[in-house]
Design a protein around this motif. Structure first.
Motif, mmCIF file in Angstrom:
data_model
loop_
_atom_site.group_PDB
_atom_site.id
_atom_site.type_symbol
_atom_site.label_atom_id
_atom_site.label_comp_id
_atom_site.label_asym_id
_atom_site.label_seq_id
_atom_site.Cartn_x
_atom_site.Cartn_y
_atom_site.Cartn_z
ATOM 1 N N GLU A 245 0.831 -1.189 0.000
ATOM 2 C CA GLU A 245 0.000 0.000 0.000
ATOM 3 C C GLU A 245 0.874 1.251 0.000
ATOM 4 O OE1 GLU A 245 -2.773 -0.171 3.185
ATOM 5 O OE2 GLU A 245 -4.024 -1.696 2.227
ATOM 6 N N GLY A 246 0.300 2.343 -0.509
ATOM 7 C CA GLY A 246 1.024 3.598 -0.550
ATOM 8 C C GLY A 246 1.392 3.992 -1.959
ATOM 9 N N ILE A 247 1.722 5.282 -2.135
ATOM 10 C CA ILE A 247 2.052 5.791 -3.456
ATOM 11 C C ILE A 247 3.417 5.325 -3.910
ATOM 12 C CG2 ILE A 247 2.284 7.861 -4.879
ATOM 13 C CD1 ILE A 247 -0.507 7.330 -3.853
ATOM 14 N N MET A 248 4.422 5.481 -3.054
ATOM 15 C CA MET A 248 5.796 5.170 -3.432
ATOM 16 C C MET A 248 6.487 4.351 -2.344
ATOM 17 S SD MET A 248 6.513 6.635 -6.426
ATOM 18 C CE MET A 248 8.227 7.137 -6.524
ATOM 19 N N PRO A 249 6.081 3.096 -2.130
ATOM 20 C CA PRO A 249 6.792 2.259 -1.157
ATOM 21 C C PRO A 249 8.205 1.952 -1.640
ATOM 22 C CG PRO A 249 5.245 0.944 -2.420
ATOM 23 C CD PRO A 249 5.003 2.369 -2.812
ATOM 24 N N ASN A 250 9.116 1.801 -0.711
ATOM 25 C CA ASN A 250 10.507 1.498 -1.042
ATOM 26 C C ASN A 250 10.869 0.102 -0.551
ATOM 27 O OD1 ASN A 250 11.336 4.043 -2.240
ATOM 28 N ND2 ASN A 250 11.044 4.911 -0.202
ATOM 29 N N VAL A 251 11.584 -0.640 -1.408
ATOM 30 C CA VAL A 251 11.983 -2.015 -1.089
ATOM 31 C C VAL A 251 13.460 -2.177 -1.438
ATOM 32 C CG1 VAL A 251 11.550 -4.465 -1.545
ATOM 33 C CG2 VAL A 251 9.654 -2.828 -1.661
ATOM 34 N N THR A 252 14.178 -2.936 -0.626
ATOM 35 C CA THR A 252 15.556 -3.295 -0.935
ATOM 36 C C THR A 252 15.696 -4.811 -0.852
ATOM 37 O OG1 THR A 252 16.470 -1.225 -0.080
ATOM 38 C CG2 THR A 252 17.982 -3.067 -0.297
ATOM 39 N N ILE A 253 16.140 -5.416 -1.951
ATOM 40 C CA ILE A 253 16.340 -6.861 -2.018
ATOM 41 C C ILE A 253 17.828 -7.134 -2.189
ATOM 42 C CG2 ILE A 253 15.976 -8.913 -3.456
ATOM 43 C CD1 ILE A 253 13.173 -7.932 -4.015
ATOM 44 N N SER A 254 18.339 -8.104 -1.443
ATOM 45 C CA SER A 254 19.745 -8.492 -1.529
ATOM 46 C C SER A 254 19.865 -9.902 -2.076
ATOM 47 C CB SER A 254 20.415 -8.404 -0.154
ATOM 48 O OG SER A 254 20.433 -7.085 0.323
ATOM 49 N N LEU A 255 20.672 -10.064 -3.110
ATOM 50 C CA LEU A 255 20.991 -11.386 -3.644
ATOM 51 C C LEU A 255 22.357 -11.798 -3.097
ATOM 52 C CD1 LEU A 255 19.950 -10.985 -7.397
ATOM 53 C CD2 LEU A 255 18.562 -11.763 -5.479
ATOM 54 N N SER A 256 22.443 -13.024 -2.624
ATOM 55 C CA SER A 256 23.682 -13.507 -2.020
ATOM 56 C C SER A 256 24.164 -14.766 -2.709
ATOM 57 C CB SER A 256 23.465 -13.775 -0.519
ATOM 58 O OG SER A 256 23.017 -12.617 0.142
ATOM 59 N N LEU A 257 25.460 -15.050 -2.541
ATOM 60 C CA LEU A 257 26.084 -16.252 -3.086
ATOM 61 C C LEU A 257 26.748 -17.035 -1.960
ATOM 62 C CD1 LEU A 257 27.898 -14.763 -6.221
ATOM 63 C CD2 LEU A 257 25.763 -16.056 -6.219
ATOM 64 N N PRO A 258 26.789 -18.362 -2.042
ATOM 65 C CA PRO A 258 27.566 -19.141 -1.080
ATOM 66 C C PRO A 258 29.058 -18.908 -1.301
ATOM 67 C CG PRO A 258 26.722 -20.563 -2.815
ATOM 68 C CD PRO A 258 26.115 -19.213 -3.043
ATOM 69 N N THR A 259 29.875 -19.476 -0.430
ATOM 70 C CA THR A 259 31.322 -19.258 -0.513
ATOM 71 C C THR A 259 31.886 -19.669 -1.865
ATOM 72 O OG1 THR A 259 31.474 -19.653 1.870
ATOM 73 C CG2 THR A 259 33.526 -19.763 0.599
ATOM 74 N N HIS A 450 14.928 -12.733 5.054
ATOM 75 C CA HIS A 450 15.154 -11.922 6.247
ATOM 76 C C HIS A 450 15.952 -10.650 5.939
ATOM 77 C CE1 HIS A 450 13.495 -15.098 8.708
ATOM 78 N NE2 HIS A 450 14.341 -15.971 8.172
ATOM 79 N N SER A 451 16.609 -10.615 4.776
ATOM 80 C CA SER A 451 17.383 -9.429 4.409
ATOM 81 C C SER A 451 16.579 -8.457 3.557
ATOM 82 C CB SER A 451 18.641 -9.851 3.636
ATOM 83 O OG SER A 451 18.298 -10.394 2.366
ATOM 84 N N VAL A 452 15.340 -8.799 3.215
ATOM 85 C CA VAL A 452 14.491 -7.910 2.418
ATOM 86 C C VAL A 452 13.990 -6.771 3.308
ATOM 87 C CG1 VAL A 452 12.398 -7.725 1.032
ATOM 88 C CG2 VAL A 452 13.796 -9.790 0.902
ATOM 89 N N GLN A 453 14.225 -5.552 2.890
ATOM 90 C CA GLN A 453 13.796 -4.369 3.635
ATOM 91 C C GLN A 453 12.624 -3.717 2.916
ATOM 92 O OE1 GLN A 453 17.398 -2.051 3.722
ATOM 93 N NE2 GLN A 453 18.132 -3.029 5.590
ATOM 94 N N VAL A 454 11.539 -3.486 3.644
ATOM 95 C CA VAL A 454 10.337 -2.882 3.071
ATOM 96 C C VAL A 454 9.967 -1.663 3.897
ATOM 97 C CG1 VAL A 454 7.911 -3.217 2.480
ATOM 98 C CG2 VAL A 454 9.529 -5.113 2.222
ATOM 99 N N PHE A 455 9.869 -0.514 3.224
ATOM 100 C CA PHE A 455 9.481 0.721 3.881
ATOM 101 C C PHE A 455 8.084 1.089 3.380
ATOM 102 C CE2 PHE A 455 14.065 0.562 3.398
ATOM 103 C CZ PHE A 455 14.506 0.783 4.702
ATOM 104 N N ALA A 456 7.073 0.521 4.045
ATOM 105 C CA ALA A 456 5.669 0.753 3.682
ATOM 106 C C ALA A 456 4.820 0.409 4.896
ATOM 107 C CB ALA A 456 5.270 -0.100 2.474
ATOM 108 N N SER A 457 3.553 0.785 4.836
ATOM 109 C CA SER A 457 2.657 0.510 5.955
ATOM 110 C C SER A 457 2.346 -0.982 6.017
ATOM 111 C CB SER A 457 1.360 1.305 5.787
ATOM 112 O OG SER A 457 0.711 0.951 4.578
#
Length: 491
Positions: A245-259, A450-457
């Protein structure tokens, strides 16, 4: 990757024009880019009526079109690609993607980001594949559940709003128009405390959730020849659907690799990504992979659109293909002796959704008899199609190695249509692998929920999945006279 224009044309034999333009959309911003890229070879998009007449003529759908035309009907002009050139605007409009289905003709003109003289190879024009995807998406939307002309007319009237979401400014974001229709709130004027961006025509209302899907496709050409190197490559795509919800929600997704994961390269991101680490943008497959190569985490902050979209694409130089193969064919009169050995690499997850080896036989008569021995799985014979399918199943045995040996006998060629291929002549033959592995990627790439960041209601539900799929995975007869490359398959 953009489209200059899109048309839907109903074929109506017996009418004065033999057809009617039911829908058309032009993208002026893309047209300006076409003028710059094409230069002196630029041909403008014609009006609907001239385009309709030229396309129906090229497709041989005009009622009075009975005369032989050298420029269209000669043997040198046989079209196998659904890509056409139409006269107009003082030159030839090319490429025009067009095909007919259910008395409806679907057409579009992709943007070519270079001069058109001489014509560039089709494989270099990325907008063509995007054009097909868009037209197939429109076709699925129009005829899924459609029962009468009233429903068809209703869906045609919805196309302008849907393409505003699915293909803004001529760039395809989501070919699933039905999905857009179900999920997008079409409210043209609303009062919001925050300014509504022009590219986002609605807002989401409902339970917040974020879905992330990583799909890797692996291609391979294996020859088992000392003088010819085997090739393989991995192409990945990260698809997201953010119901927030919201006009401009912000999301950050991180892709990771094993060793021991393989670094991601040639990364292309969606326009909604707001910033990127320079190391992500400069990682290229042209450069040699060493210990100094950037290996993540790969962070993508973005403001998501309403529809499902591809957050990024990437390639990777993995050290080995997942399945190594050997295929040998020996011809003896009307028989072929075949030998197949397959080995699953020890680092690959041994848990398939499916795994099959398709062994076609071209330019021969029907299969009349097969004698074989398989060490694992089962073999199915499709006699009229001259095709063997080795169903390996969901797991390789503990040894990770399986084999197939047999003799295939063919009958005489008949007047019935037998499988034909201009490449697979004589000893040139291949085996093609089809497989899918869920919850696995060849690079090891994953998205930690668990590393996904969501800035929204609201606190969203976050789901992730990944899968590996075979794509053009060929194992060629080791006795073939000359190797076959990807390029020759596309000719």
């Amino acid at each position: 990757m953009a489209q200059r224009a899109v048309w839907l044309i109903s074929h109506e034999p017996g009418t004065p024009l033999c057809g009617t333009v039911r829908f058309s959309r032009r993208y002026p911003t893309v047209e300006k880019r076409a003028k710059v890229f094409n230069g002196a070879s630029y041909v403008p998009i014609p009006e609907d009526d001239p385009f309709l007449k030229a396309l129906l003529f090229e497709l041989r759908l005009l009622d009075d079109d009975k005369d032989f035309m050298e420029s269209r009907d000669s043997c040198s002009c046989i079209n196998k690609t659904s890509i056409y050139g139409l006269p107009g605007g003082g030159g030839e409009l090319w490429p025009v993607v067009a095909f007919q289905k259910n008395d409806m003709i679907y057409a579009c003109v992709p943007l070519v980001e270079q001069t058109l003289s001489p014509r560039p190879p089709l494989i270099s024009i990325s907008g063509i594949s995007q054009g097909f995807e868009l037209l197939f998406g429109i076709q699925d939307f129009l005829y899924s559940g459609q029962k009468n002309d009233t429903e068809l007319n209703t869906k045609l009237s919805q196309l302008p709003d849907l393409l505003l979401q699915a293909c803004p400014f001529g760039t395809l974001l989501d070919a699933n128009l039905q999905n857009s229709l179900d999920s997008i709130n079409f409210i043209s004027v609303q009062k919001h405390p925050q300014k509504q961006p022009a590219w986002k025509a609605g807002t989401y209302k409902g339970k917040p959730q974020v879905s992330i899907s990583i799909t890797e496709k692996v291609k391979s050409m294996q020859y088992d020849k000392q003088d010819v190197a085997d090739t393989w490559q991995v192409d990945g795509a990260v698809t997201c659907k953010c119901d927030l919800e919201g006009i401009m929600p912000n999301v950050t997704i991180s892709l990771s690799l094993p060793t021991n994961g393989s670094p991601l390269q040639d990364i292309l991101v969606h326009p909604c990504v707001t910033s990127l680490d320079s190391a992500i943008l400069t990682s290229s497959s042209i450069d040699a992979v060493d210990d100094s190569a950037f290996s993540g985490p790969y962070k993508f902050p973005f403001t998501p659109p309403l529809e499902s979209f591809n957050l990024c694409y990437y390639t990777s130089q993995v050290p080995v293909p997942p399945i190594l193969g050997f295929y040998q064919v020996k011809e003896e009169e009307v028989q072929l002796k075949i030998t197949v050995n397959l080995k699953l690499h020890e680092s690959v997850k041994n848990n398939f959704e499916f795994c099959e080896a398709h062994i076609p036989f071209y330019n021969r008569g029907p299969v009349t008899h097969v004698e074989y021995k398989v060490s694992f799985g089962q073999l199915e014979v499709f006699r009229e199609k001259s095709l063997l399918i080795w169903i390996i199943g969901q797991k390789f045995p503990k040894s990770m190695e399986i084999s197939l040996a047999g003799t295939v006998t063919f009958g005489a060629k008949s007047h019935k249509k037998q499988p034909f291929d201009q490449i697979c002549i004589g000893g040139t033959a291949y085996l093609k692998l089809h497989f899918k592995i869920l919850d696995y990627t060849l690079t090891g790439c994953y998205a930690d929920q668990h590393s996904v960041q969501v800035f929204a209601s609201g606190k969203p539900k976050i789901s992730t999945n990944r899968k590996l799929i075979s794509s053009d995975y060929y194992i060629w007869n080791s006795k073939a006279p000359a190797p076959v490359t990807y390029g020759s398959l596309l000719l």
